[in-house]
Design a protein around this motif. Structure first.
Motif, PDB file in Angstrom:
ATOM      1  N   LYS A  22       0.845  -1.195   0.000  1.00 33.78           N
ATOM      2  CA  LYS A  22       0.000   0.000   0.000  1.00 33.78           C
ATOM      3  C   LYS A  22       0.880   1.245   0.000  1.00 33.78           C
ATOM      4  O   LYS A  22       2.012   1.219   0.478  1.00 33.78           O
ATOM      5  CB  LYS A  22      -0.923   0.016   1.223  1.00 33.78           C
ATOM      6  N   LEU A  23       0.358   2.337  -0.507  1.00 29.03           N
ATOM      7  CA  LEU A  23       0.970   3.672  -0.480  1.00 29.03           C
ATOM      8  C   LEU A  23       2.184   3.823  -1.391  1.00 29.03           C
ATOM      9  O   LEU A  23       2.660   4.950  -1.599  1.00 29.03           O
ATOM     10  CB  LEU A  23       1.394   4.070   0.947  1.00 29.03           C
ATOM     11  N   VAL A  24       2.704   2.745  -1.939  1.00 27.13           N
ATOM     12  CA  VAL A  24       3.998   2.809  -2.620  1.00 27.13           C
ATOM     13  C   VAL A  24       3.965   3.711  -3.852  1.00 27.13           C
ATOM     14  O   VAL A  24       5.001   4.275  -4.239  1.00 27.13           O
ATOM     15  CB  VAL A  24       4.494   1.393  -3.009  1.00 27.13           C
ATOM     16  N   ASP A  25       2.805   3.868  -4.468  1.00 24.88           N
ATOM     17  CA  ASP A  25       2.715   4.720  -5.652  1.00 24.88           C
ATOM     18  C   ASP A  25       2.447   6.178  -5.303  1.00 24.88           C
ATOM     19  O   ASP A  25       2.489   7.045  -6.184  1.00 24.88           O
ATOM     20  CB  ASP A  25       1.604   4.210  -6.585  1.00 24.88           C
ATOM     21  N   GLN A  26       2.161   6.462  -4.023  1.00 25.98           N
ATOM     22  CA  GLN A  26       1.823   7.830  -3.620  1.00 25.98           C
ATOM     23  C   GLN A  26       2.817   8.421  -2.635  1.00 25.98           C
ATOM     24  O   GLN A  26       2.817   9.624  -2.411  1.00 25.98           O
ATOM     25  CB  GLN A  26       0.422   7.838  -2.986  1.00 25.98           C
ATOM     26  N   LEU A  27       3.660   7.587  -2.050  1.00 22.90           N
ATOM     27  CA  LEU A  27       4.614   8.043  -1.036  1.00 22.90           C
ATOM     28  C   LEU A  27       5.952   8.381  -1.683  1.00 22.90           C
ATOM     29  O   LEU A  27       6.525   7.576  -2.408  1.00 22.90           O
ATOM     30  CB  LEU A  27       4.799   6.955   0.022  1.00 22.90           C
ATOM     31  N   LYS A  28       6.443   9.574  -1.373  1.00 20.62           N
ATOM     32  CA  LYS A  28       7.729  10.012  -1.914  1.00 20.62           C
ATOM     33  C   LYS A  28       8.876   9.631  -0.982  1.00 20.62           C
ATOM     34  O   LYS A  28       9.914   9.143  -1.418  1.00 20.62           O
ATOM     35  CB  LYS A  28       7.696  11.522  -2.126  1.00 20.62           C
ATOM     36  N   SER A  29       8.701   9.890   0.309  1.00 25.51           N
ATOM     37  CA  SER A  29       9.706   9.539   1.313  1.00 25.51           C
ATOM     38  C   SER A  29       9.049   9.572   2.685  1.00 25.51           C
ATOM     39  O   SER A  29       7.966  10.138   2.849  1.00 25.51           O
ATOM     40  CB  SER A  29      10.899  10.500   1.263  1.00 25.51           C
ATOM     41  N   ALA A  30       9.702   8.972   3.683  1.00 31.02           N
ATOM     42  CA  ALA A  30       9.111   8.883   5.016  1.00 31.02           C
ATOM     43  C   ALA A  30      10.155   9.144   6.091  1.00 31.02           C
ATOM     44  O   ALA A  30      11.260   8.590   6.043  1.00 31.02           O
ATOM     45  CB  ALA A  30       8.469   7.515   5.236  1.00 31.02           C
ATOM     46  N   ALA A  31       9.789   9.994   7.063  1.00 36.28           N
ATOM     47  CA  ALA A  31      10.618  10.253   8.238  1.00 36.28           C
ATOM     48  C   ALA A  31       9.949   9.609   9.445  1.00 36.28           C
ATOM     49  O   ALA A  31       8.795   9.909   9.759  1.00 36.28           O
ATOM     50  CB  ALA A  31      10.784  11.758   8.449  1.00 36.28           C
ATOM     51  N   LEU A  32      10.655   8.708  10.104  1.00 38.28           N
ATOM     52  CA  LEU A  32      10.107   7.926  11.210  1.00 38.28           C
ATOM     53  C   LEU A  32      10.782   8.351  12.508  1.00 38.28           C
ATOM     54  O   LEU A  32      11.974   8.112  12.704  1.00 38.28           O
ATOM     55  CB  LEU A  32      10.328   6.432  10.960  1.00 38.28           C
ATOM     56  N   LEU A  33      10.026   9.010  13.388  1.00 38.17           N
ATOM     57  CA  LEU A  33      10.562   9.523  14.643  1.00 38.17           C
ATOM     58  C   LEU A  33      10.164   8.601  15.786  1.00 38.17           C
ATOM     59  O   LEU A  33       8.989   8.282  15.946  1.00 38.17           O
ATOM     60  CB  LEU A  33      10.027  10.939  14.904  1.00 38.17           C
ATOM     61  N   SER A  34      11.153   8.180  16.571  1.00 41.34           N
ATOM     62  CA  SER A  34      10.919   7.201  17.629  1.00 41.34           C
ATOM     63  C   SER A  34      10.202   5.983  17.042  1.00 41.34           C
ATOM     64  O   SER A  34       9.094   5.637  17.445  1.00 41.34           O
ATOM     65  CB  SER A  34      10.099   7.821  18.757  1.00 41.34           C
ATOM     66  N   PRO A  35      10.830   5.312  16.062  1.00 46.52           N
ATOM     67  CA  PRO A  35      10.128   4.279  15.283  1.00 46.52           C
ATOM     68  C   PRO A  35       9.752   3.055  16.099  1.00 46.52           C
ATOM     69  O   PRO A  35      10.515   2.577  16.932  1.00 46.52           O
ATOM     70  CB  PRO A  35      11.147   3.918  14.196  1.00 46.52           C
ATOM     71  N   ILE A  36       8.542   2.588  15.834  1.00 45.45           N
ATOM     72  CA  ILE A  36       8.015   1.378  16.476  1.00 45.45           C
ATOM     73  C   ILE A  36       7.723   0.346  15.395  1.00 45.45           C
ATOM     74  O   ILE A  36       6.980   0.610  14.457  1.00 45.45           O
ATOM     75  CB  ILE A  36       6.701   1.683  17.229  1.00 45.45           C
ATOM     76  N   ALA A  37       8.327  -0.808  15.519  1.00 37.86           N
ATOM     77  CA  ALA A  37       7.967  -1.957  14.692  1.00 37.86           C
ATOM     78  C   ALA A  37       7.968  -3.177  15.610  1.00 37.86           C
ATOM     79  O   ALA A  37       6.994  -3.916  15.694  1.00 37.86           O
ATOM     80  CB  ALA A  37       8.945  -2.134  13.537  1.00 37.86           C
ATOM     81  N   TYR A  38       9.071  -3.345  16.305  1.00 43.14           N
ATOM     82  CA  TYR A  38       9.184  -4.426  17.287  1.00 43.14           C
ATOM     83  C   TYR A  38       9.152  -3.819  18.691  1.00 43.14           C
ATOM     84  O   TYR A  38       9.670  -2.731  18.921  1.00 43.14           O
ATOM     85  CB  TYR A  38      10.482  -5.198  17.067  1.00 43.14           C
ATOM     86  N   LEU A  39       8.515  -4.520  19.629  1.00 47.53           N
ATOM     87  CA  LEU A  39       8.371  -4.027  20.997  1.00 47.53           C
ATOM     88  C   LEU A  39       8.921  -5.035  22.003  1.00 47.53           C
ATOM     89  O   LEU A  39       8.465  -5.113  23.139  1.00 47.53           O
ATOM     90  CB  LEU A  39       6.890  -3.734  21.295  1.00 47.53           C
ATOM     91  N   ASN A  40       9.909  -5.802  21.569  1.00 54.80           N
ATOM     92  CA  ASN A  40      10.428  -6.887  22.413  1.00 54.80           C
ATOM     93  C   ASN A  40      11.064  -6.387  23.702  1.00 54.80           C
ATOM     94  O   ASN A  40      11.068  -7.085  24.718  1.00 54.80           O
ATOM     95  CB  ASN A  40      11.470  -7.698  21.643  1.00 54.80           C
ATOM     96  N   HIS A  41      11.650  -5.185  23.664  1.00 53.68           N
ATOM     97  CA  HIS A  41      12.420  -4.705  24.806  1.00 53.68           C
ATOM     98  C   HIS A  41      11.816  -3.467  25.458  1.00 53.68           C
ATOM     99  O   HIS A  41      12.481  -2.799  26.242  1.00 53.68           O
ATOM    100  CB  HIS A  41      13.858  -4.394  24.364  1.00 53.68           C
TER     101      HIS A  41
END
Length: 419
Positions: free
Chosen positions: A205-224
């Motif tokens: 999704k979004l790949v044809d509309q997104l130019k670039s992305a800035a991720l602040l305090s990124p969350i993907a994994y929450l293991n720790h």
């Protein structure tokens, strides 16, 4: 030494869920326990009421900027509030400006980006640097509580998790901005706002509309993810979170949550006076008056199901869709016994990404950011920029008094470089 919220202490599955729930609630609502909102941040010096006429009127136009209140309807019927700041305060440089979409995290709304003086607020800084700024407010927050056929008083209104933000909310807003501007969109996300864009991209999704992305305090994994109150919270109640708060609206300002927090604070050795530090790590650079405004305006409601889904991410140590708890229920929803995973390696390797994370952030732990970077190890080297801010905690990225110089300047440079 912080106690770990998750499997490393052998907590039960639902105790772990309770643990992450308390982290998320206490992060944004410490004054539920001490209504004076004082502690290490100082007294509340503001008598400003939360906005009733909209974010534009209360926090943008008053500083001399143009601002439009807009609505975007998702495919599943939720009506989202969106603010557009089309130009900087000077009004110079008319024409096609680069659009940038700004997405907040869980239990807050778009106002959280606009609590410092205007020269320190990211949306206004971007506008002054020639960007066409769009601020999103997630479903369920104060200005996004409408639906084409349902009402917030109905449990069905709250039958969603961050899966639906991935599937419906982000695509709807991206479509709207793209059609309005005719241009690909830059994106800024904080915390949950980073998780949902990463998950969206992993599904194409979004790949044809997104130019670039800035991720602040990124969350993907929450293991720790860690918190000094985690184990106390886990031991306080037995059973599913849903039996405590129901499968509908989760209102952090409601009595059930307030009473729950007060009971936790009665435990020996639990300091409820400076909860923001205890739960986000040491935030180096917060202004007491800004924190007072933050506590006056936030938190916002979300769905209980959304918090359960985040709890599952902690417990199961994997990024996947909502787990309905039984193989037959999952089979009914997904056609398989277990929830499908979000595979971050599917994110286009040539998409420009900027990641900024803090050394004191107890929610976006450096080890979990390391896991995210490992998932992006095949990303084009010249398309991935990483910034590490040693002293920053979770809240510094949105209301830090020096974030303009420490982080936002780099965000602006990143977008300009990839323009």
């Amino acid at each position: 030494m912080p106690l770990i919220c998750g499997g490393s202490l052998g907590l039960t599955a639902w105790s772990s869920s309770l643990c992450v729930l308390i982290v998320l609630v206490l992060l944004v609502e410490p004054h539920l326990v001490h209504s004076s909102s004082r502690g290490s941040f100082g007294a509340n010096k503001f008598a400003v009421s939360p906005p009733t006429d909209g974010i534009c009127a209360s926090s943008v136009i008053v500083h001399g900027y143009k601002c439009q209140e807009l609505e975007v309807t998702t495919q599943d019927g939720y009506i989202l509030s969106v603010q557009r700041i089309p130009e900087g305060r000077s009004g110079v440089g008319a024409g096609n400006k680069q659009p940038v979409l700004i997405q907040h995290g869980v239990l807050v709304d778009g106002l959280t980006w606009l609590l410092n003086p205007p020269e320190q607020d990211l949306p206004l800084i971007l506008a002054d640097n020639g960007f066409d700024v769009w601020i999103v407010n997630t479903r369920g927050t104060r200005f996004s509580r409408r639906h084409t056929s349902m009402d917030p008083s109905q449990p069905s209104f709250w039958n969603w998790s961050w899966d639906e933000l991935v599937t419906y909310d982000l695509p709807a807003v991206f479509d709207f901005v793209y059609k309005q501007t005719g241009q690909k969109v830059d994106y800024v996300g904080h915390s949950l706002g980073t998780l949902i864009v990463l998950a969206s991209l992993s599904e194409g999704k979004l790949v044809d509309q997104l130019k670039s992305a800035a991720l602040l305090s990124p969350i993907a994994y929450l293991n720790h993810m860690n918190t000094a109150l985690g184990v106390v919270a886990a031991k306080s109640f037995v059973g599913e979170i849903t039996t405590l708060f129901g499968l509908a609206e989760f209102n952090p300002k409601g009595l059930p949550v307030a009473n729950f927090l007060k009971s936790l604070c009665a435990y020996p050795g639990v300091d409820c006076y400076d909860l923001l530090t205890a739960l986000t790590g040491k935030n180096c650079c917060l202004n007491s008056s800004t924190v007072s405004l933050f506590l006056l305006n936030e938190p916002q409601s979300t769905s209980t199901k959304n918090l359960v889904h985040l709890a599952q991410t902690v417990r199961d140590r994997v990024l996947e869709k909502y787990n309905y708890g039984r193989p037959d229920y999952n089979l009914m929803h997904y056609g398989e016994a277990y929830p499908p995973a979000y595979n971050l390696s599917n994110i286009p390797h040539d998409l420009p990404l900027f990641l900024s994370y803090g050394g004191q952030d107890a929610l976006s732990d450096t080890r979990d950011v390391g896991l995210l970077l490992d998932a992006l190890k095949f990303h084009d080297v010249d398309k991935l920029s990483v910034q590490f801010v040693k002293d920053y905690g979770h809240a510094d990225f949105i209301i830090g008094v020096n974030a303009k110089d420490v982080v936002y300047k780099s965000v602006v440079s990143f977008f300009q470089h990839h323009s």
